[in-house]
Design a protein around this motif. Structure first.
Motif, short mmCIF file in Angstrom:
data_model
loop_
_atom_site.label_atom_id
_atom_site.label_comp_id
_atom_site.label_asym_id
_atom_site.label_seq_id
_atom_site.Cartn_x
_atom_site.Cartn_y
_atom_site.Cartn_z
N UNK A 115 -17.33 29.09 0.68
CA UNK A 115 -16.10 28.71 1.36
C UNK A 115 -16.31 28.63 2.87
N UNK A 116 -16.97 29.63 3.42
CA UNK A 116 -17.24 29.65 4.86
C UNK A 116 -18.13 28.47 5.25
N UNK A 117 -19.11 28.16 4.41
CA UNK A 117 -20.03 27.07 4.73
C UNK A 117 -19.36 25.71 4.69
N UNK A 118 -18.61 25.42 3.61
CA UNK A 118 -18.06 24.07 3.46
C UNK A 118 -16.87 23.82 4.38
N UNK A 119 -16.24 24.87 4.89
CA UNK A 119 -15.14 24.68 5.83
C UNK A 119 -15.62 24.68 7.28
N UNK A 120 -16.94 24.64 7.48
CA UNK A 120 -17.50 24.49 8.82
C UNK A 120 -17.46 25.73 9.68
N UNK A 121 -17.37 26.90 9.07
CA UNK A 121 -17.26 28.14 9.84
C UNK A 121 -18.59 28.88 9.99
N UNK A 122 -19.61 28.41 9.30
CA UNK A 122 -20.85 29.18 9.25
C UNK A 122 -21.54 29.26 10.61
N UNK A 123 -21.55 28.16 11.35
CA UNK A 123 -22.22 28.16 12.66
C UNK A 123 -21.55 29.14 13.62
N UNK A 124 -20.22 29.13 13.63
CA UNK A 124 -19.50 30.05 14.51
C UNK A 124 -19.71 31.49 14.06
N UNK A 125 -19.75 31.70 12.73
CA UNK A 125 -20.00 33.04 12.21
C UNK A 125 -21.36 33.53 12.66
N UNK A 126 -22.37 32.67 12.61
CA UNK A 126 -23.71 33.05 13.03
C UNK A 126 -23.72 33.48 14.50
N UNK A 127 -22.99 32.75 15.33
CA UNK A 127 -22.93 33.11 16.75
C UNK A 127 -22.28 34.45 16.98
N UNK A 128 -21.19 34.72 16.26
CA UNK A 128 -20.52 36.02 16.41
C UNK A 128 -21.40 37.16 15.92
#
Length: 235
Positions: free
Chosen positions: A143-156
């Motif tokens: 869910x996190x990956x397909x909604x485009x949140x993974x890159x921001x999660x990695x940064x946090x």
């Protein structure tokens, strides 16, 4: 006659060639039987036994319609012929859900949904995102990956393990709907693991290249490490 394509089409899901070969063998079918079924039952007259063999060897990749038809011939779901889905389209195909059904479930017009799927750019709001997760039965990492949140999660996560993890609990919670207590434990664990790599490097007088490389690798895999730690507390 359609020649085998040596590379997957841009929109084709990751094909699981060994699974196709294994399923065919389990049914006692030869490549010629599969080709015949695709021709007669699914209107794909160009599919030959040689093309079926090429699919199974990984030298050619079936298109989306061909994969769906192949699943029908092999009496399996399309998901059984797909490697781990990565994109929104791949998750939908793996679950054999029509784009019309997804668009209806999330409350979008079909053209708008398909545009997001093609671009890999999900723009749904929180309600639509929750509906998407439900209709495609998405696990939280997917869910996190397909909604485009993974890159921001990695940064946090990168900042959390290299500075003060406590400051990143709430920002991460906004991206990942997890119990805050679980998230605090996970971030603290990741922070300690990373700091352990750095302490080992310092204790060796800066000469511990192996430890330094290990620390960089830990950061490179920070999202995977995060989900592993989450799974250990929620399974």
């Amino acid at each position: 006659m359609r020649p085998p394509s040596p590379r997957p089409e841009p929109s084709a899901p990751p094909f699981n060639a060994p699974a196709a070969r294994r399923l065919r063998a389990a049914l006692g079918m030869g490549p010629e039987h599969v080709a015949h079924g695709l021709c007669v039952s699914y209107g794909l007259p160009y599919v030959t036994p040689e093309l079926v063999i090429a699919w199974e060897r990984g030298t050619a990749v079936p298109s989306n319609p061909e994969l769906t038809a192949l699943a029908g011939v092999l009496w399996c779901s399309p998901g059984e012929l797909i490697g781990r889905p990565r994109t929104l389209r791949e998750h939908r195909i793996a679950r054999a859900v029509a784009p019309e059904d997804v668009a209806h479930a999330v409350g979008m017009d079909l053209r708008g949904y398909l545009r997001m799927e093609e671009r890999g750019d999900w723009r749904g709001d929180e309600r639509q995102s929750a509906a998407l997760a439900q209709v495609l039965d998405l696990a939280l990492p997917d869910f996190v990956a397909v909604t485009g949140r993974e890159e921001k999660l990695a940064g946090l996560l990168h900042s959390a393990v290299t500075t003060r993890w406590q400051a990143y609990v709430r920002p991460v919670t906004k991206l990942v709907p997890l119990d805050m207590g679980v998230l605090e434990e996970v971030l603290q664990e990741l922070h300690q693991d990373y700091q352990g790599h750095m302490a080992a490097t310092l204790s060796w007088g800066g000469g511990g290249n192996g430890s330094s490389d290990s620390g960089r690798e830990f950061l490179d895999r920070i999202v995977d490490n995060f989900w592993t730690a989450v799974e250990g507390r929620t399974s």
